[in-house]
Motif scaffolding. Structure first.
Motif, short mmCIF file in Angstrom:
data_model
loop_
_atom_site.label_atom_id
_atom_site.label_comp_id
_atom_site.label_asym_id
_atom_site.label_seq_id
_atom_site.Cartn_x
_atom_site.Cartn_y
_atom_site.Cartn_z
N SER A 262 -8.27 15.45 32.91
CA SER A 262 -8.72 13.87 33.42
C SER A 262 -7.06 13.97 33.99
CB SER A 262 -8.37 12.89 32.05
OG SER A 262 -10.02 12.46 31.33
N PHE B 39 -5.66 16.26 35.66
CA PHE B 39 -6.16 17.29 36.45
C PHE B 39 -7.10 15.96 37.72
CE2 PHE B 39 -8.25 19.86 39.44
CZ PHE B 39 -7.44 20.67 40.12
N LYS B 40 -6.89 15.49 36.91
CA LYS B 40 -7.92 14.18 38.05
C LYS B 40 -7.45 13.54 37.63
CE LYS B 40 -10.06 17.01 41.12
NZ LYS B 40 -10.11 17.05 42.57
N PRO B 41 -6.77 12.32 37.43
CA PRO B 41 -6.03 11.29 35.96
C PRO B 41 -7.40 10.43 36.20
CG PRO B 41 -4.73 11.80 37.88
CD PRO B 41 -5.45 12.65 38.79
N ASP B 42 -7.90 10.09 37.79
CA ASP B 42 -9.19 9.08 38.12
C ASP B 42 -10.32 9.04 37.46
OD1 ASP B 42 -8.59 10.59 39.99
OD2 ASP B 42 -8.53 9.00 41.78
N LYS B 43 -10.25 10.03 36.93
CA LYS B 43 -11.56 10.37 36.25
C LYS B 43 -11.58 11.49 35.36
CE LYS B 43 -13.44 12.58 41.25
NZ LYS B 43 -13.19 14.06 41.98
N LYS B 44 -13.21 11.16 34.65
CA LYS B 44 -13.41 11.45 33.22
C LYS B 44 -14.58 12.62 33.37
CE LYS B 44 -14.99 7.30 31.85
NZ LYS B 44 -15.06 6.17 31.17
N LEU B 45 -15.08 13.18 32.22
CA LEU B 45 -16.08 13.92 31.93
C LEU B 45 -17.15 13.11 30.99
CD1 LEU B 45 -14.75 17.72 32.40
CD2 LEU B 45 -16.19 16.40 34.24
N ARG B 46 -17.76 13.42 31.04
CA ARG B 46 -18.75 12.94 30.17
C ARG B 46 -20.05 14.21 29.97
NH1 ARG B 46 -23.84 10.00 31.37
NH2 ARG B 46 -25.03 9.75 29.30
N TRP B 47 -20.31 14.53 28.82
CA TRP B 47 -21.01 16.18 28.99
C TRP B 47 -22.41 16.19 28.96
CZ3 TRP B 47 -17.22 20.22 29.56
CH2 TRP B 47 -16.93 20.25 29.64
N ILE C 191 -19.26 21.28 36.78
CA ILE C 191 -19.18 19.70 36.79
C ILE C 191 -20.13 18.85 38.08
CG2 ILE C 191 -17.86 17.59 37.22
CD1 ILE C 191 -16.01 19.97 36.37
#
Lengths: 746, 111
Positions: A555, A557-565, A523
């Motif tokens: 998300s 685990f890190k509620p205020d973040k998200k992943l962009r693949w 990441i």
């Protein structure tokens, strides 16, 4: 008709002569005595043929001594001398005939023995003819002079050639193992007596010079590993000096004389040796540099020789020429040029510590390297120690130091020294800096390097597929070292990249412990990585599911973040379970996506596949991906661009099963190179430029530049802008006239 | 045929979930209204982005780098107002999905 006066004069003269000859003897006795003495004396100094007995055997010593005294009293000795020389001249043709005979023999056989015989024969004649020393020095020296004159006037050029060869044959042979030819002092003595040494000194010296040259060339050419100078000096002392002593040292009696003689003549020979060696090394310098560090010996020789011989300009010239011819051409690999450049730096530092030579030689190389597009990449990949790039340019043992800026000279330094005399006006007295600083100083700013470094680091980090913290650690060490060079701030971005790696690992560990997944993502922090090649693939089937699941866990685990693949990057290790076999492979995501689609349906055309994976896939890339599977025997092309899954292996592909577990070549995830990045950035600004030109008509480039500066993050130089505008022009977007740019009215 | 994925090394970028659904592909991302640096970058006083330089959400829906906003609030001129709309600044509770407490609470536990 003679007058009385004249008569009286003649009579008195006669009387005077008579009294002189008659020696106041009564009557004619004196005259008779004189005449006897004259005869004896003439017989004594007559040039005889070799067979005749010596004068001594004829007369007792007192007899002719008395005769000479008598002649001397009568002052007739000069006449005797004249007569003697005249006789000699008359007899000389005999000798000349012999000389011609010897010379002819030599000419026929080219054997120097004839020359030697000739010389010895001459010596015989000489000894036969020379007047006895008791007869006074005048007579003897007159004889020597006259005899030598006769010899020299009758020696032919052939003799000179023969003489040279004869001298050469007395030198120790070049292949030094064989012993000295027996020194022949008699020969040298003969040379000396006959005056050949004085007359032919040049020739003898040139023989020695040539000999030294041959020796240096045969023993030293191509021998670079050890210093030859010591060996050569020893050889000179062992072989040449004794030879020189034969020639020059015969008259020397005391050691002091010998020393001063050797200092004089010997230093000339030593100089010649140094010059020969220097010339040889200058010729070989390019190859010596290639061989460095195995050629240290040769370099030391060259340094010592240059102290003795002023050949620095020649060396620079030769090396520049060789570089031009052998290095700075399109056929040479940039890496190679860099390696050679670094070697040149190291070598010339040995030869000339102040760096004047280096400065002169390096200049064309640096200019050339600046023109090469991949120079930076090469240097940087070396900095980070690419495994596949062969040996490193950087010497591990060199202390790492911050990049050196060219600094003003410190004149208050008590150890200050003026620039060397042959330094050019633009010579910068840079302190012996380390190699990397020198390389980086090819370019004006180090920013380019830092950017390239990022790109490279990104590639390498993304290529780490498993949780190989060892590799990450290695990169971290690299970066730490580079920080010392480039400064902490410049590499901050790299620091974040490395942190992303460790964070990814930790996050992944956490998520895996929560809910196991096959995805192990890296990441990254978007703004801290180089712009990664764009390319969207929508991953089909289970891939999509895995991605979504993982993103959800993330998300959580890190509620205020998200992943962009970034689905086009990374690698997939997968196994295909077919009816009769299983294929295991490591493939890029596109390949994985395609094969996943084949699990839904047996036959696909390439266009269908591209549509399914999101249209942005390059046809070439798609074809390559398909061919990977064809290679692995999983699918085959049934008609053009139509592929079919092979549930059962075909006979022709049977052999390929062995390769089932082969890893298809996984290319490094490609981060865009600097140039591409810049072009990418400029595209962003094209919109601005377009707007400007639409609103304001035509603008000069300076104006465009100053307006773009207002835009955020714009950091291009006016030159870069110019290049970009030029590119836009060639695409027909803008036109330029008198330095004004405007949009191309369509 | 069955495709079994043994291991997938993927690459992803993280984004702040600013509430604005921004799935529109390659949007440049929002920038902090104070320092004009993207949220995914870091504020001028930080060197490392992400959890070390978190965001702060206001009731007024405005989002800033936490450090930027706190410094702003710290100045007398701010009057404790949001720099964007001059309404009194009230830090919002994040109401993402499971209603985890504020962002500030989640971050330390992670790092």
């Amino acid at each position: 008709m003679a007058t009385d006066a004249l008569r009286a004069q003649v009579a008195s003269k006669w009387q005077e002569s008579f009294t002189r000859l008659n020696q106041n003897e009564p009557g004619l006795v004196g005259l008779l005595n004189f005449s006897q003495a004259w005869n004896i004396a003439r017989e004594c100094v007559r040039p005889r043929s070799l067979e005749e007995p010596d004068a001594l055997t004829q007369y007792e010593k007192p007899t002719f001594q008395a005769s000479f005294e008598l002649l001397n009293k009568c002052r007739r000795l000069p006449i005797l001398l004249e007569t003697f020389l005249e006789d000699m001249r008359k007899r000389f043709p005999v000798i000349k005939a012999e000389m011609d005979q010897y010379t002819l023999d030599y000419q026929r056989t080219s054997d120097t023995i004839h020359i030697l015989n000739l010389v010895l024969r001459l010596l015989q004649w000489y000894q036969k003819w020379i007047p006895r020393p008791e007869l006074g020095a005048t007579l003897q020296s007159a004889f020597v002079l006259s005899f030598q004159t006769h010899i020299f006037s009758s020696l032919s050029p052939t003799f000179v050639r023969g003489f040279k060869e004869l001298c050469a044959s007395t030198l120790p042979p070049v292949d030094s193992d064989t012993i000295l030819p027996e020194p022949n002092p008699k020969m040298w003595e003969a040379f000396e007596i006959l005056g050949l040494l004085d007359r032919y000194e040049n020739i003898i010296a040139s023989v020695a010079y040539e000999h030294i040259e041959t020796y240096v060339l045969t023993t030293c050419a191509g021998h670079w590993s050890e210093s030859m100078l010591v060996h050569l000096r020893k050889w000179m002392a062992d072989k040449i000096v004794p030879w020189m002593m034969l020639m020059y040292g015969r008259t020397v009696t005391t050691t002091n004389d010998a020393q001063s003689m050797l200092q004089n003549v010997g230093s000339r020979f030593d100089f010649h040796m140094a010059k020969t060696l220097c010339d040889l090394r200058t010729q070989e310098i390019f190859d010596i540099i290639i061989d460095f560090p195995d050629s240290t010996g040769a370099l030391q020789d060259l340094r010592d020789c240059l102290h003795r011989v002023d050949q620095r300009a020649a060396l620079v010239h030769a090396l520049r020429k060789a570089n031009q011819k052998r290095l700075l051409h399109p056929g040479a690999d940039t890496r190679l040029i860099l390696t050679q450049y670094v070697a040149t730096i190291k070598c010339l530092r040995i030869i000339d510590p102040p760096g004047v030579l280096l400065f002169k030689v390096a200049d064309p190389i640096r200019r050339y390297l600046r023109e090469r597009p991949d120079t930076i990449r090469c240097i940087v990949s070396n900095l980070v120690g690419d495994e596949d790039s062969g040996d490193s340019l950087v010497d591990e043992s060199e202390p790492i130091q911050p990049l050196q800026q060219s600094e003003l000279e410190e004149y208050t330094d008590p150890n200050w020294e003026p620039e060397p005399v042959d330094a050019g006006p633009d010579f910068r007295a840079n302190k012996p800096s380390d190699v990397i600083s020198t390389l980086i100083s090819i370019y004006d700013s180090k920013d380019l390097f830092v950017k390239e470094l990022q790109v490279l680091l990104a590639q390498r980090l993304l290529a780490i597929t498993d949780d190989n913290s060892e590799k990450v650690e290695k990169e971290r060490r690299n970066i730490e070292i580079l920080k010392i060079r480039f400064g902490e701030a410049a590499l901050q971005v790299c620091e974040v990249m490395l942190k992303d790696m460790t964070d990814s690992k930790r996050i992944n560990g956490h998520i895996q412990s929560h809910k196991e997944s096959v995805i192990h993502p890296t990441i990254i922090s978007k703004h801290f990585w180089p712009i990664l090649e764009a390319g969207e693939i929508s991953m089909p089937g289970q891939f999509q599911t895995f991605q979504d699941e993982y993103a959800k866990e993330f998300s959580a685990f890190k509620p205020d973040k998200k992943l962009r693949w970034l689905p086009h990057m990374g690698t997939v290790h997968l196994e295909l379970q077919l009816e009769d076999r299983a294929i295991e492979a490591d493939v890029p995501p596109l390949e994985a996506a395609f094969i996943e689609l084949f699990s839904e349906q047996d036959v696909w055309t390439m266009d269908q596949l591209i549509t399914k994976t999101g249209l942005s896939v390059d046809r070439k890339a798609a074809l390559k991906a398909l061919l990977t599977w064809v290679d692995l025997g999983a699918i085959k092309e049934v008609s053009e661009h139509t592929f079919k899954l092979l549930e059962v292996a075909e006979a022709s592909t049977a052999g390929r099963e062995l390769r089932a577990a082969t890893t298809s070549v996984v290319e490094l995830p490609s981060a865009l190179s600097i140039q591409q990045q810049q072009a990418e950035q400029m595209k962003l600004y094209w919109k601005f430029i377009e707007g400007m030109l639409t609103n304001l008509g035509s603008l000069p480039i300076d104006r465009i530049q100053s307006m773009l500066r207002l835009a955020q993050g714009y950091d291009q130089t006016v030159e870069q802008l110019g290049a970009f505008m030029e590119a836009a022009r060639s695409e027909g977007l803008v036109i330029t006239r008198d330095g004004m740019w405007r949009l191309n009215p369509k | 045929m069955k495709v079994i994925i043994k291991r997938w090394h993927a690459v992803a970028q993280w984004r702040w979930d600013t509430g604005v659904s921004s799935d529109d592909g390659d949007e440049e991302g929002d920038v902090c209204g104070i320092c004009r640096v993207p949220f995914e970058g870091c504020c001028p006083s930080c060197k490392v982005p992400g959890d070390d330089c978190p965001l702060i959400w206001g009731e007024c829906t405005h989002v800033f780098h936490m450090h930027c906003l706190l410094r702003w609030i710290g100045t007398a001129a701010s009057n404790q107002q949001c720099p964007m709309d001059r309404r009194p600044w009230v830090t919002a509770e994040r109401k993402v999905k499971n209603l985890v407490p504020g962002a500030g609470a989640a971050a330390p536990s992670a790092s």
